[in-house]
Scaffold this active site. Sequence first.
Site, mmCIF file in Angstrom:
data_model
loop_
_atom_site.group_PDB
_atom_site.id
_atom_site.type_symbol
_atom_site.label_atom_id
_atom_site.label_comp_id
_atom_site.label_asym_id
_atom_site.label_seq_id
_atom_site.Cartn_x
_atom_site.Cartn_y
_atom_site.Cartn_z
ATOM 1 N N GLU A 83 43.271 42.841 46.082
ATOM 2 C CA GLU A 83 42.617 43.586 47.526
ATOM 3 C C GLU A 83 43.504 42.936 48.743
ATOM 4 O O GLU A 83 43.757 43.725 49.229
ATOM 5 C CB GLU A 83 40.557 43.524 47.307
ATOM 6 C CG GLU A 83 40.168 44.241 46.422
ATOM 7 C CD GLU A 83 38.987 43.715 46.701
ATOM 8 O OE1 GLU A 83 38.293 42.445 46.933
ATOM 9 O OE2 GLU A 83 37.637 44.851 46.551
ATOM 10 N N GLU A 114 39.196 34.578 25.109
ATOM 11 C CA GLU A 114 38.892 33.239 26.373
ATOM 12 C C GLU A 114 38.855 31.790 24.721
ATOM 13 O O GLU A 114 39.064 30.717 25.697
ATOM 14 C CB GLU A 114 37.492 33.417 26.326
ATOM 15 C CG GLU A 114 35.856 32.802 25.642
ATOM 16 C CD GLU A 114 34.991 33.335 26.554
ATOM 17 O OE1 GLU A 114 34.370 31.866 25.910
ATOM 18 O OE2 GLU A 114 34.866 34.097 27.500
#
Length: 276
Positions: A83, A114
Amino acid sequence: MTSPTIPTTESSSLYDHLEEMSTNDLLKNINQEDQKVAKAVEKAIPQIEGLVNAAVKGLESGGRLFYIGAGTSGRLGILDASEIPPTYGASPSLVQGLIAGGDSAIRTAVEGAEDDPEQAWKDLEKRQINHKDILIGIAASGKTPYVLGGLKAAQKNGLVTGSISCNKNAAISHAANFPIEVEVGPEFVTGSTRMKAGTVQKLVLNMISTSLMIKLGKVKGNKMVHMQLSNNKLVDRGTKMVMDEIPDLDYEAAKQLLSKHGSVKKAIEAYHNQCI
């Protein structure tokens, strides 16, 4: 034999028999838990301030900001980074988000991604990460191997590091120059850290990136004067910003000036330069 300490993010919910609650009770109880988040973040402002100030120096010196995380944490970092270009007109390379398992993990979980402590640094090396850059590791638990390994490697390579976690004395806090710990208590659904912990991470990321962009001159007054004019809504918003700064212009004249120069800041500067 002493039982291991259970991290707050994994501790049992304060509520039980959730499946027996009415919809109204579910919503009220979730909301009651959510109300604890902002107060917890407030307590961490001194920690956030230190990281922001260090990151400003790094970015002003030509560095970039990287986020790393897994699952929800990784997605939130990518969201925040994505953004920045449309909101502040910054280069897409200035703030970057990486998730364990790569871009496919944004939509679909990549099992076991992960758990590799070496992979984050490998992913960062593909982006030519260097000592000028800043790395922030995001992990609600504070112990995700992907994030922990990335932070440790970054410190060895001389980077400024920060972390965002939701447990006290988190492992990633010990691998970061500027650790941020926001403990908000057990989740409404035990262990579901996409809830309060995820909200914490979103709020803290908002605070970090917004403060950075303001400090870097991407905001004038209270307006996003460098935003990309990528749709009609944003062109309209930009036009009104120009009118606010140059009251002599009507809507169409302000829109034409904005269209010619491509950003609110450039349009205003061009107008004032003509008037000198």
